[in-house]
Motif scaffolding. Structure first.
Motif, PDB file in Angstrom:
ATOM      1  N   THR A  87      54.098  46.455  46.667  1.00  0.00           N
ATOM      2  CA  THR A  87      53.341  47.285  45.725  1.00  0.00           C
ATOM      3  C   THR A  87      53.462  46.776  44.292  1.00  0.00           C
ATOM      4  O   THR A  87      52.817  47.323  43.394  1.00  0.00           O
ATOM      5  N   SER A  89      53.096  43.237  41.863  1.00  0.00           N
ATOM      6  CA  SER A  89      52.617  41.859  41.864  1.00  0.00           C
ATOM      7  C   SER A  89      53.818  40.923  41.971  1.00  0.00           C
ATOM      8  O   SER A  89      54.966  41.328  41.753  1.00  0.00           O
ATOM      9  N   TRP A 312      33.631  45.862  43.995  1.00  0.00           N
ATOM     10  CA  TRP A 312      34.843  45.067  43.733  1.00  0.00           C
ATOM     11  C   TRP A 312      35.052  44.029  44.831  1.00  0.00           C
ATOM     12  O   TRP A 312      35.382  42.868  44.557  1.00  0.00           O
ATOM     13  N   CYS A 313      34.843  44.455  46.072  1.00  0.00           N
ATOM     14  CA  CYS A 313      35.086  43.580  47.221  1.00  0.00           C
ATOM     15  C   CYS A 313      33.851  42.772  47.614  1.00  0.00           C
ATOM     16  O   CYS A 313      33.916  41.995  48.574  1.00  0.00           O
ATOM     17  N   ASN A 348      45.894  49.539  48.741  1.00  0.00           N
ATOM     18  CA  ASN A 348      45.091  48.430  48.239  1.00  0.00           C
ATOM     19  C   ASN A 348      43.704  48.424  48.866  1.00  0.00           C
ATOM     20  O   ASN A 348      43.519  48.885  49.990  1.00  0.00           O
ATOM     21  N   TYR A 447      43.130  42.893  49.169  1.00  0.00           N
ATOM     22  CA  TYR A 447      42.916  42.542  47.771  1.00  0.00           C
ATOM     23  C   TYR A 447      44.135  43.022  46.982  1.00  0.00           C
ATOM     24  O   TYR A 447      44.292  44.209  46.709  1.00  0.00           O
ATOM     25  N   GLU A 450      45.961  44.839  43.268  1.00  0.00           N
ATOM     26  CA  GLU A 450      45.288  46.020  42.741  1.00  0.00           C
ATOM     27  C   GLU A 450      45.365  47.204  43.700  1.00  0.00           C
ATOM     28  O   GLU A 450      45.225  47.048  44.918  1.00  0.00           O
ATOM     29  N   PHE A 451      45.567  48.386  43.124  1.00  0.00           N
ATOM     30  CA  PHE A 451      45.494  49.634  43.866  1.00  0.00           C
ATOM     31  C   PHE A 451      44.101  50.240  43.686  1.00  0.00           C
ATOM     32  O   PHE A 451      43.310  49.792  42.856  1.00  0.00           O
ATOM     33  N   ARG A 453      43.361  52.933  42.198  1.00  0.00           N
ATOM     34  CA  ARG A 453      43.177  53.425  40.827  1.00  0.00           C
ATOM     35  C   ARG A 453      42.819  52.297  39.867  1.00  0.00           C
ATOM     36  O   ARG A 453      42.151  52.544  38.857  1.00  0.00           O
ATOM     37  N   ASP A 454      43.249  51.084  40.166  1.00  0.00           N
ATOM     38  CA  ASP A 454      42.856  49.948  39.328  1.00  0.00           C
ATOM     39  C   ASP A 454      41.358  49.666  39.479  1.00  0.00           C
ATOM     40  O   ASP A 454      40.679  49.347  38.504  1.00  0.00           O
ATOM     41  N   VAL A 455      40.869  49.782  40.701  1.00  0.00           N
ATOM     42  CA  VAL A 455      39.445  49.584  40.948  1.00  0.00           C
ATOM     43  C   VAL A 455      38.640  50.694  40.271  1.00  0.00           C
ATOM     44  O   VAL A 455      37.571  50.452  39.682  1.00  0.00           O
ATOM     45  N   TRP A 458      38.463  49.995  36.579  1.00  0.00           N
ATOM     46  CA  TRP A 458      37.464  48.942  36.356  1.00  0.00           C
ATOM     47  C   TRP A 458      36.057  49.515  36.349  1.00  0.00           C
ATOM     48  O   TRP A 458      35.233  49.188  35.486  1.00  0.00           O
TER      49      TRP A 458
END
Length: 466
Positions: A87, A89, A312-313, A348, A447, A450-451, A453-455, A458
């Motif tokens: 979890t 990096s 994102w993906c 993720n 991916y 990133e979690f 919430r990061d996506v 963004w």
């Protein structure tokens, strides 16, 4: 003749339930003092998943606050669990233990070039005041699909253990393994290796009140969330041939009294919480209108996340369960802390290559009431229920009792059973029992780091720019 005694105290799977930590510390201090007052040696160890980014402090300080807490309690050694290993990096994991005053013992994690990280050792030998030598090694669950995208190589824990035991066992009187593999694997370990005396386990959150004795090896595991601590008591005697004989007197999981709290730890936690909250006040965007969530029907926040995940993906379609968003976002400023509050899961993004036939099966299963209301525990999910499934990139014509390929429209045309689609979704649907039509697939991509919430962050920033 008795040479002395050793008491091993151990914790596992705290999962950043930090409100319980002052009580855990109080219990550890009590039992450590009892042992030391009786003239015993003491070793204190943690068996992984002390960190969990579901907690705002762990999220904000990237686990370093947890390390400070372990330092304050004078831990001797830890191994890592999947919450430390996958979890964060690679950069953050490499920095996690910069200030650690204890050893990180782990034998089955390496860089891609085959070298071990400089913050870990495959084993350590502790020499007690009696001269007795205790060898300690550690292993963690080999979730290769998650470690490899982060730049790590996970090796077979049993292969590594064989090498370590062959090297260390002749040098020590007792061999201990810190295992973040789970009880089933620990039992296999005990059957396969005669050179391990004690396995301190974790990962599956079992509570073993009096340990478990398997093939002349003691196994202990002490639950989750700081509800128990583990204690193993050993006595050493001089043997008839100048060798040291070891007897395990007791193996226990001890219930932690939540009414007893260490005041110094409470104060330290308040300081760490304050530092974490300040970092989480960093702005992400500003909303002109609120984003609502409803777990049982289509709503704005999970729909936006599903759209963001597909983009994102770079997928054809996406699916997100509404229960992954825990609360509404109000209009106004949105901070990192707000996104963590509504989506705290260490989950993720992932994609799978799925046939139209399997996709139709997945859609049908997702509409069933038992799936919508399923109170999932585990797989990184920190919500209440799975909730209504939201798909993006396709339309489901819900005028029919049984959904068929004619009722599913993708890019303007009905679903084709024989066609393959790129589906973006949550990693937890790609393994385990929830959606066999997805978890049994072989073409998967994760991916990292990133979690969700990061996506979402963004996507929200992109909305502001528009």
């Amino acid at each position: 003749m008795t040479l002395g005694k050793l008491r091993i105290l151990h914790t596992n799977d705290l999962h950043s339930q930090l409100e319980q930590w002052p009580s855990v510390v109080a219990a550890l201090k009590q039992h450590r003092k009892e042992a030391e007052d009786a003239g015993e040696d003491v070793l204190l160890m943690d068996v992984g998943d002390h960190c969990d980014r579901v907690h705002p402090m762990t999220e904000a300080l990237l686990g370093k606050g947890n390390v400070q807490l372990l330092n304050d309690m004078n831990y001797d050694a830890v191994t890592i669990g999947n919450n430390e290993g996958i979890t964060f990096s690679k950069k953050d994991l490499n920095a996690l233990y910069d200030q650690a005053d204890f050893s990180i013992i782990l034998c089955n994690l390496r860089h891609e070039n085959g070298l071990r990280p400089n913050w870990s050792v495959p084993y350590k030998i502790y020499t007690l005041k009696t001269g007795v030598k205790i060898g300690v090694t550690g292993v963690t669950a080999p979730f290769r699909f998650f470690y490899e995208p982060l730049g790590w190589t996970l090796t077979d824990p049993f292969v590594e253990l064989k090498h370590v035991i062959n090297e260390v066992r002749p040098q020590v009187d007792v061999m201990v393994c810190l295992s973040h593999l789970g009880l089933g694997e620990d039992e296999k370990m005990a059957m396969e290796f005669t050179g391990i005396d004690i396995i301190l386990g974790s990962h599956t959150h079992h509570v073993l009140p009096d340990g478990k004795y398997v093939n002349q090896t003691w196994i202990n595991q002490s639950g989750r969330s700081g509800e128990y601590i583990g204690e193993v008591s050993l006595v050493f005697q001089q043997g008839s041939k100048s060798n040291i004989e070891t007897k395990v007197e007791s193996v226990k999981s001890l219930k932690v009294d939540s009414t007893q709290k260490d005041s110094g730890t409470e104060q330290k936690l308040n300081e760490l919480f304050k530092a974490g909250n300040e970092l989480l006040e960093a702005p992400v965007t500003r909303l002109e209108y609120p984003l609502k969530v409803d777990w049982y029907e289509r709503s704005e926040s999970p729909a936006l996340l599903s759209e963001a995940l597909r983009e994102w993906c770079k997928a054809d379609i996406s699916m997100v369960n509404s229960g992954v968003i825990l609360d509404n976002l109000d209009a106004g400023n949105v901070t990192l802390g707000d996104l963590h509050r509504i989506c705290p899961h260490p989950i993720n993004p992932s994609t799978v290559k799925i046939s139209g036939d399997r996709l139709l099966e997945t859609i049908r299963q997702s509409q069933q009431s038992d799936m919508v209301n399923y109170a999932l525990k585990g797989f990184g999910f920190r919500g209440k229920v799975l909730g209504y499934m939201i798909f993006d990139g396709m339309e489901i014509l819900d005028h029919f009792r049984l959904i068929s390929e004619k009722n599913v429209i993708i890019n303007g045309v009905p679903l084709i059973r024989s066609k393959d689609y790129k589906l973006a979704t949550l990693d937890m649907f790609t393994f385990g029992h929830l959606y066999p039509s997805i978890s049994s697939l072989t073409e998967k991509e994760y991916y990292m780091p990133e979690f969700l919430r990061d996506v979402l962050a963004w996507k929200l920033k992109g909305l502001k720019n528009k």
